[in-house]
Design a protein around this motif. Structure first.
Motif, short mmCIF file in Angstrom:
data_model
loop_
_atom_site.label_atom_id
_atom_site.label_comp_id
_atom_site.label_asym_id
_atom_site.label_seq_id
_atom_site.Cartn_x
_atom_site.Cartn_y
_atom_site.Cartn_z
N LYS A 89 7.80 -16.14 3.99
CA LYS A 89 6.63 -15.30 3.69
C LYS A 89 6.48 -14.24 4.77
O LYS A 89 7.08 -14.32 5.85
CB LYS A 89 5.36 -16.13 3.60
N ILE A 90 5.65 -13.25 4.45
CA ILE A 90 5.23 -12.29 5.46
C ILE A 90 3.70 -12.30 5.53
O ILE A 90 3.02 -12.46 4.52
CB ILE A 90 5.75 -10.86 5.19
N VAL A 91 3.19 -12.16 6.75
CA VAL A 91 1.76 -11.98 7.00
C VAL A 91 1.56 -10.52 7.34
O VAL A 91 2.22 -9.99 8.25
CB VAL A 91 1.26 -12.88 8.15
N VAL A 92 0.66 -9.86 6.60
CA VAL A 92 0.56 -8.41 6.64
C VAL A 92 -0.77 -7.94 7.22
O VAL A 92 -1.84 -8.35 6.75
CB VAL A 92 0.72 -7.83 5.21
N ALA A 93 -0.70 -7.10 8.24
CA ALA A 93 -1.89 -6.40 8.74
C ALA A 93 -1.99 -5.06 8.02
O ALA A 93 -1.03 -4.28 8.01
CB ALA A 93 -1.79 -6.18 10.24
N THR A 94 -3.13 -4.83 7.38
CA THR A 94 -3.31 -3.59 6.62
C THR A 94 -4.18 -2.58 7.36
O THR A 94 -4.25 -1.43 6.96
CB THR A 94 -3.94 -3.88 5.25
N LYS A 95 -4.85 -3.02 8.45
CA LYS A 95 -5.75 -2.14 9.22
C LYS A 95 -5.52 -2.36 10.71
O LYS A 95 -5.16 -3.45 11.14
CB LYS A 95 -7.21 -2.44 8.87
N PRO A 96 -5.77 -1.31 11.52
CA PRO A 96 -5.55 -1.47 12.97
C PRO A 96 -6.36 -2.59 13.60
O PRO A 96 -5.88 -3.24 14.53
CB PRO A 96 -5.97 -0.09 13.52
N ASP A 97 -7.58 -2.85 13.09
CA ASP A 97 -8.40 -3.88 13.73
C ASP A 97 -7.88 -5.30 13.44
O ASP A 97 -8.39 -6.27 14.00
CB ASP A 97 -9.87 -3.75 13.33
#
Length: 398
Positions: A89-97
Motif C-alpha cells: 500500500k501507499i500512505v498519501v499526504a495530500t496537503k502540506p500540513d
C-alpha cells in the motif's frame, strides 16, 4: 466440568482457543458463539487487510502484537492453504500540513521493524498508483489482503480436531463467579468452568461485567464503517491499497481504497456512531443500547471533543456526493456514478469514563476471568499473537 469456557467466535476467540489446545491438549476447552457460524461480526465485516504495524506506537500492545501476529498469520495461511496476497500500500499526504504526521508514521514504522518501507515523492507515487493525487507518501510493501472468515473457519476446524468443543447458536445469559468454579448459563446449556475467557467483541464490556462484582469502567461504543465499491469499469484506478494520512487524534484511518482478495475494490469506510451494537445499516436501532451509549459519561466527553469530526462523518454517511469528495482527495478521477453500495462493519471501540478512546488492546483479569475488552483493528492481523498472549495467561492458571 470444563477447564476453560471462551465466549466469542470471532478471530481472537478462535485463535485463543486453538493456542490453548495446541499448548495444553489435555485441557478441556469449550468455545461459545451466539451466531450460527463463526466470524459473523467484526471479523467477517472488516475490509480484509493484513496490517503491517506502521501506525502503532512502538512498544504498545498493538505494535508488538501486530508485528508478531503478522508473521504468525502468514505462516498459518501458508501451512493451511488460506489464500492471501501481499500487494502493498501507499500512505498519501495530500496537503502540506500532513507532512509532519507522515514523517512520524515513517519513523514509527522503522522503530517497529519495517525496514523496507520508503518515503516516496509525488512522481514515485504515480509510478505505483498512476491516478493518485498527493505531494508525498510512504510505500509499505508488507501490507496484504485476505479473507478473515476463511482464516476463522480453518482455526475452528483445527481447534475441533484437537478436541475442542465449538457450541454455536448459544447466547450467554449469565456468568456467576464462585469460589472455585464459575457458572456460565446460555440459552441452551449450563457450564461449570474453572476459567472464563471473554472475547465477545461488541459485547465484551457486558460479559466482563457479568464476570465481576466491581463496575467495569469502560464501555464499548459501536462505530459503523460504511463502504462503497468501485464499479467494475473503474477498478483499474486502484492497483494496490491507498490510504490517507490519518488524524492522530482520532482512532480511525480515514476513507481509503482497498483491493479485495476475491476481486473488486472497496472505498471507505467512514466512522459514524451505530445506533445498536450490531447496527450494520442506518435503520438498525436498539433504543436501550443507544441510550446506554449516549448516557455514558465517556461518550459525552468524546462527543463534545469531536463533534465537528462526527458531524462530517455523519454527513458523508447520508451524502454520496460528500463521500465521493473525500475519496477524490486521493483519486480525483473518481466520480459519484463510479460508486455502488458496499457493505458495512461495526468497530467495538472501548471508551473509558473520562472520554478516552482506548488506543491500545486492553485485557482485564480477575481470579476467575480474563476479559479482552478492547481489540479493534489491527486485531485480525494480530489475532494469533493476541491468542498466544491470552493463552499464556490462561495456562499460568493451571
Amino acid at each position: 466440568m470444563t477447564d476453560v469456557v471462551i465466549i466469542g467466535g470471532g478471530i481472537v476467540g478462535l485463535a485463543t482457543a486453538l493456542q490453548i489446545k495446541q499448548q495444553r491438549p489435555g485441557l478441556s476447552v469449550v468455545l461459545i458463539e451466539k451466531e450460527p457460524a463463526v466470524a459473523r461480526h467484526q471479523t467477517g465485516h472488516n475490509s480484509g487487510v493484513i496490517h503491517s504495524g506502521l501506525y502503532y506506537k512502538p512498544g504498545s500492545l498493538k505494535a508488538t502484537n501486530c508485528i508478531r501476529g503478522y508473521q504468525m498469520l502468514l505462516d498459518f495461511c501458508q501451512a493451511e492453504g488460506v489464500p492471501y496476497e501481499l500487494c502493498g500500500k501507499i500512505v498519501v499526504a495530500t496537503k502540506p500540513d500532513e507532512l509532519p504526521q507522515l514523517d512520524i508514521l515513517f519513523e514509527r514504522g522503522q522503530l517497529n521493524g519495517l525496514t523496507n518501507i520508503r518515503k516516496i515523492s509525488a512522481g514515485e507515487m504515480r509510478d505505483i498508483e498512476p491516478h493518485v493525487a498527493g505531494i508525498a507518501g510512504i510505500a509499505v510493501p508488507y501490507t496484504g489482503i485476505i479473507d478473515y472468515t476463511q482464516v476463522c473457519e480453518k482455526l475452528a476446524q483445527k481447534f475441533q480436531q484437537l478436541g475442542g468443543e465449538l457450541r454455536l447458536n448459544e447466547r450467554v445469559e449469565q456468568v456467576t463467579p464462585g469460589t472455585s468454579l464459575s457458572i456460565v448459563v446460555t440459552n441452551r446449556s449450563r457450564y461449570e468452568t474453572k476459567l472464563v475467557v471473554n472475547c465477545a467483541g461488541l459485547y465484551s464490556d457486558k460479559i466482563a461485567q457479568l464476570t465481576q462484582r466491581d463496575p467495569v469502567d469502560v464501555r464499548i461504543v459501536p462505530f459503523r464503517g460504511e463502504y462503497f465499491k468501485l464499479k467494475p469499469h473503474k477498478e483499474h484506478l486502484v492497483k494496490h491499497l491507498i490510504y490517507p494520512v490519518p488524524d492522530p487524534n482520532f482512532p480511525f484511518l480515514g476513507v481509503h481504497f482497498t483491493r479485495m482478495v476475491h476481486g473488486g475494490v472497496e472505498a471507505g469506510p467512514n466512522a459514524v456512531l451505530a445506533f445498536r451494537r450490531e447496527g450494520y445499516t442506518k435503520s438498525d436501532v436498539n433504543l436501550k443500547e443507544l441510550y446506554e451509549t449516549l448516557s455514558w459519561p465517556g461518550f459525552q466527553k468524546v462527543a463534545a471533543k469531536y463533534w465537528q469530526t462526527g458531524l462530517g462523518e455523519m454527513y458523508r454517511s447520508f451524502s454520496k456526493a460528500a463521500f465521493t469528495k473525500a475519496l477524490q482527495a486521493l483519486i480525483p478521477a473518481i466520480q459519484e456514478d463510479d460508486l455502488e453500495e458496499g457493505g458495512a462493519g461495526v468497530r467495538a471501540q472501548a471508551c473509558d469514563r473520562t472520554g478516552g478512546l482506548l488506543d491500545d488492546f486492553a485485557i482485564l483479569e480477575t481470579d476467575k476471568a480474563i476479559n479482552v475488552v478492547n481489540a479493534p483493528s489491527p486485531a485480525a492481523t494480530s489475532s494469533l499473537s493476541i491468542g498466544q498472549t491470552v493463552s499464556e495467561k490462561v495456562l499460568s492458571r493451571f
